[in-house]
Design an enzyme around this catalytic site. Structure first.
Site, short mmCIF file in Angstrom:
data_model
loop_
_atom_site.label_atom_id
_atom_site.label_comp_id
_atom_site.label_asym_id
_atom_site.label_seq_id
_atom_site.Cartn_x
_atom_site.Cartn_y
_atom_site.Cartn_z
N THR A 195 9.22 41.73 17.59
CA THR A 195 7.94 40.98 17.62
C THR A 195 6.75 41.86 17.99
O THR A 195 5.61 41.48 17.79
CB THR A 195 8.01 39.84 18.67
N ASP B 261 9.89 58.35 24.92
CA ASP B 261 11.03 59.19 24.53
C ASP B 261 10.69 60.68 24.59
O ASP B 261 11.51 61.50 25.02
CB ASP B 261 11.47 58.84 23.10
N ARG C 127 7.89 46.91 24.79
CA ARG C 127 7.57 46.15 23.57
C ARG C 127 8.85 45.69 22.92
O ARG C 127 9.73 46.50 22.65
CB ARG C 127 6.85 47.07 22.56
N ASP D 164 6.96 58.56 19.83
CA ASP D 164 7.24 57.67 20.96
C ASP D 164 6.95 58.41 22.27
O ASP D 164 7.66 59.34 22.64
CB ASP D 164 8.70 57.21 20.92
C1 PRP Z 1 4.88 51.97 24.51
C2 PRP Z 1 3.63 52.51 25.18
C3 PRP Z 1 2.88 51.27 25.54
C4 PRP Z 1 3.23 50.35 24.40
C5 PRP Z 1 2.05 50.33 23.49
O1 PRP Z 1 5.79 51.54 25.46
O2 PRP Z 1 3.89 53.33 26.26
O3 PRP Z 1 3.27 50.71 26.78
O4 PRP Z 1 4.37 50.89 23.74
O5 PRP Z 1 2.24 49.43 22.48
P1 PRP Z 1 1.35 48.12 22.32
O6 PRP Z 1 -0.08 48.53 22.44
O7 PRP Z 1 1.71 47.67 20.93
O8 PRP Z 1 1.75 47.12 23.36
P2 PRP Z 1 7.29 51.12 25.06
O9 PRP Z 1 7.39 49.65 24.80
O10 PRP Z 1 7.78 52.00 23.97
O11 PRP Z 1 8.08 51.35 26.40
P3 PRP Z 1 8.39 52.71 27.16
O12 PRP Z 1 7.10 53.22 27.71
O13 PRP Z 1 9.33 52.25 28.23
O14 PRP Z 1 9.05 53.69 26.22
N1 URA Z 2 4.38 53.36 21.58
C1 URA Z 2 4.54 54.69 21.41
O1 URA Z 2 5.18 55.35 22.23
N2 URA Z 2 4.02 55.26 20.31
C2 URA Z 2 3.31 54.57 19.40
O2 URA Z 2 2.84 55.16 18.42
C3 URA Z 2 3.14 53.19 19.60
C4 URA Z 2 3.68 52.61 20.70
#
Ligand code: PRP
Ligand code: URA
Length: 208
Positions: free
Chosen positions: A107, A202, A103, A199
């Protein structure tokens, strides 16, 4: 809408509470993600098609069943990775196709960075795996990719959904059932789910 399934299983609720706890360390966090994912996949695959299969037991012949459909597990990188292992133990012949999305922090829109799907679909049913359904942007984009690939039956399996993300996915893809461990209250101003678990990437990978 009827395509939304929030698990009512006490084991899921118990494990999810431990997962949410800020004091849960990454090792335990990964273990819980793996276990909850398997429990949710059990619920999400209750309608898989079967076909008769004749076998011999040590004592007699029997017409049993075997799975008819080829299953694909589609973790959204990174956080969806932790959901694969537990589900794979239940369905070891499933194919795993990774989709890389992150994400954009400003944005909140998904940005695709990994997709190695072959031209023709190799599976008939896909389970999209991602712990968090926040704005829904990542889930909608992944369903778009899988539909373009030609997959007919797609399900989303996640741990926690926000009402905003659930609505977005239902509006964009009303044919995709959503399986969650819990539906939370709302998103905060940074697009994080409240109360949520923080997160998910993380906390699994120790990068927070
Ligand atoms: C997080 C999560 C989803 C996304 C959800 O990923 O694992 O993929 O955000 O958010 P959305 O519904 O608003 O699209 P992130 O972008 O943090 O990436 P990561 O899994 O690599 O940490
Ligand atoms: N991605 C995450 O990892 N946690 C949230 O709460 C939203 C998006």
């Amino acid at each position: 809408m009827t395509n939304l399934h929030a698990s009512q299983h006490p084991l899921v609720a118990h494990k999810l509470t431990r997962l949410r706890d800020r004091n849960t360390d990454p090792k335990k966090f990964r273990e819980l993600v793996r276990e909850i994912a398997a429990l949710l996949a059990y619920e999400a695959t209750a309608d898989l098609q079967i076909t008769p299969k004749k076998i011999e037991t040590p004592l007699a012949s029997l017409v049993g069943t075997e799975l008819k459909e080829k299953i694909g597990l589609v973790p959204i990188l990174r956080a969806g990775l932790g959901m694969v292992e537990g589900i794979w133990e239940l369905m070891p012949t499933a194919e795993v196709w990774h989709i890389g999305l992150y994400r954009d922090e400003r944005t909140l829109k998904p940005v695709e960075y990994y997709n190695k799907l072959p031209i023709e679909p190799t599976v008939s049913v896909c389970l999209i795996l991602d712990p968090m359904l926040a704005t829904g942007g990542s889930a909608v984009a992944t369903v778009d990719v899988l539909k373009r690939w030609g997959v007919k039956k797609i399900k989303f399996v996640g741990l926690i959904g926000a009402p905003e993300g659930i609505s977005a996915l239902q509006i964009a893809h009303p044919d995709v059932p959503i399986y969650l461990a819990a539906i939370d209250e709302r998103l905060n101003e940074h697009g994080y789910i409240l109360p949520g678990l923080g997160d998910a990437g993380d906390r699994q990978f120790g990068t927070g």
